[in-house]
Design an enzyme around this catalytic site. Structure first.
Site, PDB file in Angstrom:
ATOM      1  CE  LYS A  48      49.653  44.644   5.145  1.00  0.00           C
ATOM      2  NZ  LYS A  48      48.494  45.311   4.269  1.00  0.00           N
ATOM      3  N   GLY A  49      48.822  40.719  10.401  1.00  0.00           N
ATOM      4  CA  GLY A  49      47.963  40.359  11.744  1.00  0.00           C
ATOM      5  C   GLY A  49      48.539  40.366  12.952  1.00  0.00           C
ATOM      6  CD  GLU A 104      49.127  33.223  11.077  1.00  0.00           C
ATOM      7  OE1 GLU A 104      48.892  34.234  11.564  1.00  0.00           O
ATOM      8  OE2 GLU A 104      49.144  32.677  10.023  1.00  0.00           O
ATOM      9  CG  ASP A 105      46.409  36.921  12.519  1.00  0.00           C
ATOM     10  OD1 ASP A 105      46.718  35.709  11.893  1.00  0.00           O
ATOM     11  OD2 ASP A 105      46.161  37.770  11.725  1.00  0.00           O
ATOM     12  CG  ASP A 108      39.404  30.491   9.437  1.00  0.00           C
ATOM     13  OD1 ASP A 108      38.391  30.397  10.391  1.00  0.00           O
ATOM     14  OD2 ASP A 108      39.334  30.780   8.423  1.00  0.00           O
ATOM     15  CE  LYS A 136      37.590  33.066  13.099  1.00  0.00           C
ATOM     16  NZ  LYS A 136      37.183  33.314  11.955  1.00  0.00           N
ATOM     17  CG  PHE A 157      35.679  37.709   9.725  1.00  0.00           C
ATOM     18  CD1 PHE A 157      36.431  36.813   9.108  1.00  0.00           C
ATOM     19  CD2 PHE A 157      35.873  39.380   9.957  1.00  0.00           C
ATOM     20  CE1 PHE A 157      37.445  37.443   8.320  1.00  0.00           C
ATOM     21  CE2 PHE A 157      37.021  39.648   9.225  1.00  0.00           C
ATOM     22  CZ  PHE A 157      37.694  38.694   8.343  1.00  0.00           C
ATOM     23  CB  VAL A 158      37.533  38.186  15.632  1.00  0.00           C
ATOM     24  CG1 VAL A 158      36.225  37.508  16.593  1.00  0.00           C
ATOM     25  CG2 VAL A 158      38.605  37.281  15.272  1.00  0.00           C
ATOM     26  CG  ASP A 164      42.619  42.828   7.605  1.00  0.00           C
ATOM     27  OD1 ASP A 164      43.034  41.429   7.747  1.00  0.00           O
ATOM     28  OD2 ASP A 164      42.426  42.962   6.399  1.00  0.00           O
ATOM     29  NE  ARG A 170      46.113  44.929   8.564  1.00  0.00           N
ATOM     30  CZ  ARG A 170      45.958  43.530   8.253  1.00  0.00           C
ATOM     31  NH1 ARG A 170      46.069  42.691   9.268  1.00  0.00           N
ATOM     32  NH2 ARG A 170      45.925  43.314   6.960  1.00  0.00           N
TER      33      ARG A 170
HETATM   34  P1  IMP Z   1      43.487  29.954   7.473  1.00  0.00           P
HETATM   35  O1  IMP Z   1      44.904  29.609   6.597  1.00  0.00           O
HETATM   36  O2  IMP Z   1      42.359  29.590   7.075  1.00  0.00           O
HETATM   37  O3  IMP Z   1      43.924  29.267   8.883  1.00  0.00           O
HETATM   38  O4  IMP Z   1      43.764  31.587   7.799  1.00  0.00           O
HETATM   39  C1  IMP Z   1      44.565  32.098   8.433  1.00  0.00           C
HETATM   40  C2  IMP Z   1      44.542  33.512   7.845  1.00  0.00           C
HETATM   41  O5  IMP Z   1      43.068  34.160   7.654  1.00  0.00           O
HETATM   42  C3  IMP Z   1      44.930  34.495   9.420  1.00  0.00           C
HETATM   43  O6  IMP Z   1      46.195  34.399   9.542  1.00  0.00           O
HETATM   44  C4  IMP Z   1      44.102  35.630   9.035  1.00  0.00           C
HETATM   45  O7  IMP Z   1      44.871  36.649   8.416  1.00  0.00           O
HETATM   46  C5  IMP Z   1      42.821  35.343   8.314  1.00  0.00           C
HETATM   47  N1  IMP Z   1      41.593  34.964   9.160  1.00  0.00           N
HETATM   48  C6  IMP Z   1      41.043  33.994   9.466  1.00  0.00           C
HETATM   49  N2  IMP Z   1      40.116  33.982  10.144  1.00  0.00           N
HETATM   50  C7  IMP Z   1      39.794  35.535  10.379  1.00  0.00           C
HETATM   51  C8  IMP Z   1      39.116  36.596  11.095  1.00  0.00           C
HETATM   52  O8  IMP Z   1      38.192  35.865  11.814  1.00  0.00           O
HETATM   53  N3  IMP Z   1      39.457  37.678  11.049  1.00  0.00           N
HETATM   54  C9  IMP Z   1      40.388  38.310  10.331  1.00  0.00           C
HETATM   55  N4  IMP Z   1      41.386  37.507   9.639  1.00  0.00           N
HETATM   56  C10 IMP Z   1      41.006  36.424   9.496  1.00  0.00           C
HETATM   57 MG    MG Z   2      47.633  36.020   9.349  1.00  0.00          MG
END
Ligand code: IMP
Ligand code: MG
Length: 179
Positions: A48-49, A104-105, A108, A136, A157-158, A164, A170
């Site tokens: 949903k992000g 994508e939001d 990470d 990040k 963490f944002v 969220d 959100r």
């Molecule tokens: P990844 O697979 O570790 O790259 O994570 C991606 C997903 O983790 C993102 O689409 C977010 O939904 C969530 N996420 C990662 N970092 C944050 C953050 O700082 N705040 C909120 N959601 C996060």
């Molecule tokens: Mg996401």
């Protein structure tokens, strides 16, 4: 005074203002449109992000644009990744021959995006690019290609503007650091 259960214990330190988000998203919209010229664009919002990012991005984009939605899960309700990605809701339309942009939001570890790029590439798009509002890079576990990045941020963490913490925050119109 003892903290009550209903009282939020976190505070949010503003990081990116609503005005900065709007301006940067306008730049990304123009950059994407310039790159695909006058061809059709098909934007895929990762729920949903990325929902507010997608909504603002498409409204700043000229020319033919269609949208579709997908939901994945890589996190539980907390702040740490499980490292496992699950497809929760698939797209309504196929991607064959389309100029697809993943919206994508935040990237990470990169695990979610890597998984998504693999499954969407297998569906035969004409082109596949990725737009992420936030990145990040210090947290990356896998090298993923991101074509458009709104803002590069530190390992904090944002929340807000779609992002969220346990489904909260959100709705904030800006992005802040959860403290
Ligand atoms: P990844 O697979 O570790 O790259 O994570 C991606 C997903 O983790 C993102 O689409 C977010 O939904 C969530 N996420 C990662 N970092 C944050 C953050 O700082 N705040 C909120 N959601 C996060
Ligand atoms: Mg996401």
């Amino acid at each position: 005074m003892l903290p009550s259960a209903a009282m939020p214990t976190e505070t949010i330190a503003p990081l990116i203002t609503a005005e900065a988000l709007s301006q940067r998203i306008g730049e990304l919209a123009r950059e994407i449109r310039y790159d695909v010229r006058d061809e059709d664009l098909h934007l895929i919002c990762v729920l949903k992000g990325a929902v507010f990012f997608l909504a603002d991005l498409v409204r700043k984009m000229e020319g033919a644009v269609s949208i579709d939605f997908m939901a994945l899960s890589s996190y539980g309700s907390g702040m740490t990744s499980s490292g496992e990605v699950r497809l929760i809701k698939d797209l309504d339309y196929g991607l064959e021959g389309r100029n697809v942009i993943i919206v994508e939001d935040i990237v990470d570890t990169g695990l979610t995006l890597h998984y998504l790029q693999e499954i969407l590439l297998a569906r035969g798009p004409r082109s596949l690019r990725t737009a992420c509002l936030l990145s990040k890079p210090s947290r990356r576990q896998i090298d993923v290609k991101i074509d458009y990045i709104g803002f590069t941020i530190e390992d904090k963490f944002v929340v807000g503007y779609g992002l969220d913490y346990a489904e909260q925050y959100r709705n904030l119109p800006y992005i802040g650091v959860l403290e």
